[in-house]
Design a protein around this motif. Structure first.
Motif, PDB file in Angstrom:
ATOM      1  N   UNK A   1      -1.458   5.578  59.132  1.00 12.85           N
ATOM      2  CA  UNK A   1      -0.884   4.820  58.008  1.00 12.85           C
ATOM      3  C   UNK A   1      -0.245   3.527  58.500  1.00 12.85           C
ATOM      4  N   UNK A   2       0.460   3.616  59.648  1.00 10.36           N
ATOM      5  CA  UNK A   2       1.067   2.405  60.234  1.00 10.36           C
ATOM      6  C   UNK A   2      -0.016   1.397  60.628  1.00 10.36           C
ATOM      7  N   UNK A   3      -1.066   1.875  61.262  1.00 16.91           N
ATOM      8  CA  UNK A   3      -2.179   1.002  61.666  1.00 16.91           C
ATOM      9  C   UNK A   3      -2.850   0.399  60.433  1.00 16.91           C
ATOM     10  N   UNK A   4      -3.016   1.222  59.395  1.00 17.12           N
ATOM     11  CA  UNK A   4      -3.607   0.754  58.141  1.00 17.12           C
ATOM     12  C   UNK A   4      -2.745  -0.348  57.525  1.00 17.12           C
ATOM     13  N   UNK A   5      -1.448  -0.149  57.559  1.00 17.44           N
ATOM     14  CA  UNK A   5      -0.517  -1.148  57.026  1.00 17.44           C
ATOM     15  C   UNK A   5      -0.626  -2.462  57.807  1.00 17.44           C
ATOM     16  N   UNK A   6      -0.696  -2.359  59.138  1.00 17.62           N
ATOM     17  CA  UNK A   6      -0.853  -3.550  59.978  1.00 17.62           C
ATOM     18  C   UNK A   6      -2.154  -4.274  59.640  1.00 17.62           C
TER      19      UNK A   6
ATOM     20  N   UNK B   1       1.908  13.578  62.468  1.00 19.64           N
ATOM     21  CA  UNK B   1       2.222  12.442  63.353  1.00 19.64           C
ATOM     22  C   UNK B   1       1.017  11.508  63.450  1.00 19.64           C
ATOM     23  N   UNK B   2      -0.172  12.092  63.599  1.00 16.67           N
ATOM     24  CA  UNK B   2      -1.388  11.286  63.684  1.00 16.67           C
ATOM     25  C   UNK B   2      -1.616  10.532  62.371  1.00 16.67           C
ATOM     26  N   UNK B   3      -1.389  11.205  61.251  1.00 18.63           N
ATOM     27  CA  UNK B   3      -1.542  10.584  59.931  1.00 18.63           C
ATOM     28  C   UNK B   3      -0.562   9.415  59.774  1.00 18.63           C
ATOM     29  N   UNK B   4       0.674   9.611  60.241  1.00 22.88           N
ATOM     30  CA  UNK B   4       1.676   8.547  60.170  1.00 22.88           C
ATOM     31  C   UNK B   4       1.240   7.348  61.019  1.00 22.88           C
TER      32      UNK B   4
ATOM     33  N   UNK C   1       1.463  31.441  62.597  1.00 26.14           N
ATOM     34  CA  UNK C   1       2.204  30.461  61.779  1.00 26.14           C
ATOM     35  C   UNK C   1       2.771  29.352  62.660  1.00 26.14           C
ATOM     36  N   UNK C   2       3.283  29.723  63.838  1.00 22.34           N
ATOM     37  CA  UNK C   2       3.817  28.719  64.767  1.00 22.34           C
ATOM     38  C   UNK C   2       2.714  27.757  65.201  1.00 22.34           C
ATOM     39  N   UNK C   3       1.515  28.315  65.504  1.00 21.99           N
ATOM     40  CA  UNK C   3       0.382  27.474  65.910  1.00 21.99           C
ATOM     41  C   UNK C   3      -0.001  26.544  64.749  1.00 21.99           C
ATOM     42  N   UNK C   4      -0.059  27.109  63.543  1.00 22.85           N
ATOM     43  CA  UNK C   4      -0.425  26.308  62.369  1.00 22.85           C
ATOM     44  C   UNK C   4       0.622  25.212  62.130  1.00 22.85           C
ATOM     45  N   UNK C   5       1.894  25.581  62.249  1.00 19.08           N
ATOM     46  CA  UNK C   5       2.989  24.626  62.060  1.00 19.08           C
ATOM     47  C   UNK C   5       2.880  23.495  63.081  1.00 19.08           C
ATOM     48  N   UNK C   6       2.585  23.848  64.326  1.00 21.62           N
ATOM     49  CA  UNK C   6       2.431  22.860  65.398  1.00 21.62           C
ATOM     50  C   UNK C   6       1.260  21.919  65.093  1.00 21.62           C
ATOM     51  N   UNK C   7       0.152  22.506  64.623  1.00 22.08           N
ATOM     52  CA  UNK C   7      -1.011  21.687  64.285  1.00 22.08           C
ATOM     53  C   UNK C   7      -0.685  20.739  63.123  1.00 22.08           C
TER      54      UNK C   7
END
Length: 131
Positions: A41-46, A35-38, A23-29
């Motif tokens: 999304x920021x790059x997409x917005x730009x 973070x990568x998705x965010x 679960x910890x590994x899954x949570x970390x992933x």
């Protein structure tokens, strides 16, 4: 009997630890992917903002091209009109020249006839004077 229960509990604890670790590994992933998705999304917005800017700039350029095209067409139409006027004047001048040539030709013919008549009259006058 107690030993079996203890072993069973140990086994459950190990299973729980393994599951907790997974679960910890899954949570970390999930956190990394979030973070990568965010970031994406920021790059997409730009990129959307840039696309909007470029679209506006393209529209401005299209309008400028339209205005300049209209100016060129207007100038071309004016030049064509002026050219037509010059051509008309040249044609009119040509007709006048042909007309004057015809008049001069007629005058020269008349002059020749008058010269002949004068010559004939001179001859008659000379003949009359010699009688």
């Amino acid at each position: 009997f107690m030993k079996e229960e203890i072993d069973a509990l140990k086994s459950e604890i190990e299973d729980f630890s393994k599951t907790h670790g997974q679960l910890d590994v899954a949570r970390s992933m999930i956190e990394k992917h979030s973070a990568k998705n965010l970031d994406l999304e920021n790059e997409n917005s730009k990129q959307r903002i840039r696309l909007t800017y470029l679209t506006d700039e393209l529209q401005t350029l299209r309008e400028e091209v339209k205005v300049k095209t209209n100016k060129v067409e207007s100038i071309t139409n004016l030049k064509n009109k002026q050219l037509k006027e010059v051509e008309d004047k040249l044609l009119e001048s040509k007709y006048k020249i042909v007309e004057k040539d015809y008049t001069i030709s007629n005058l020269m013919e008349n002059t020749e006839e008058i010269k002949k008549e004068l010559c004939d009259l001179r001859t008659e006058l000379t003949a009359l004077l010699s009688e």
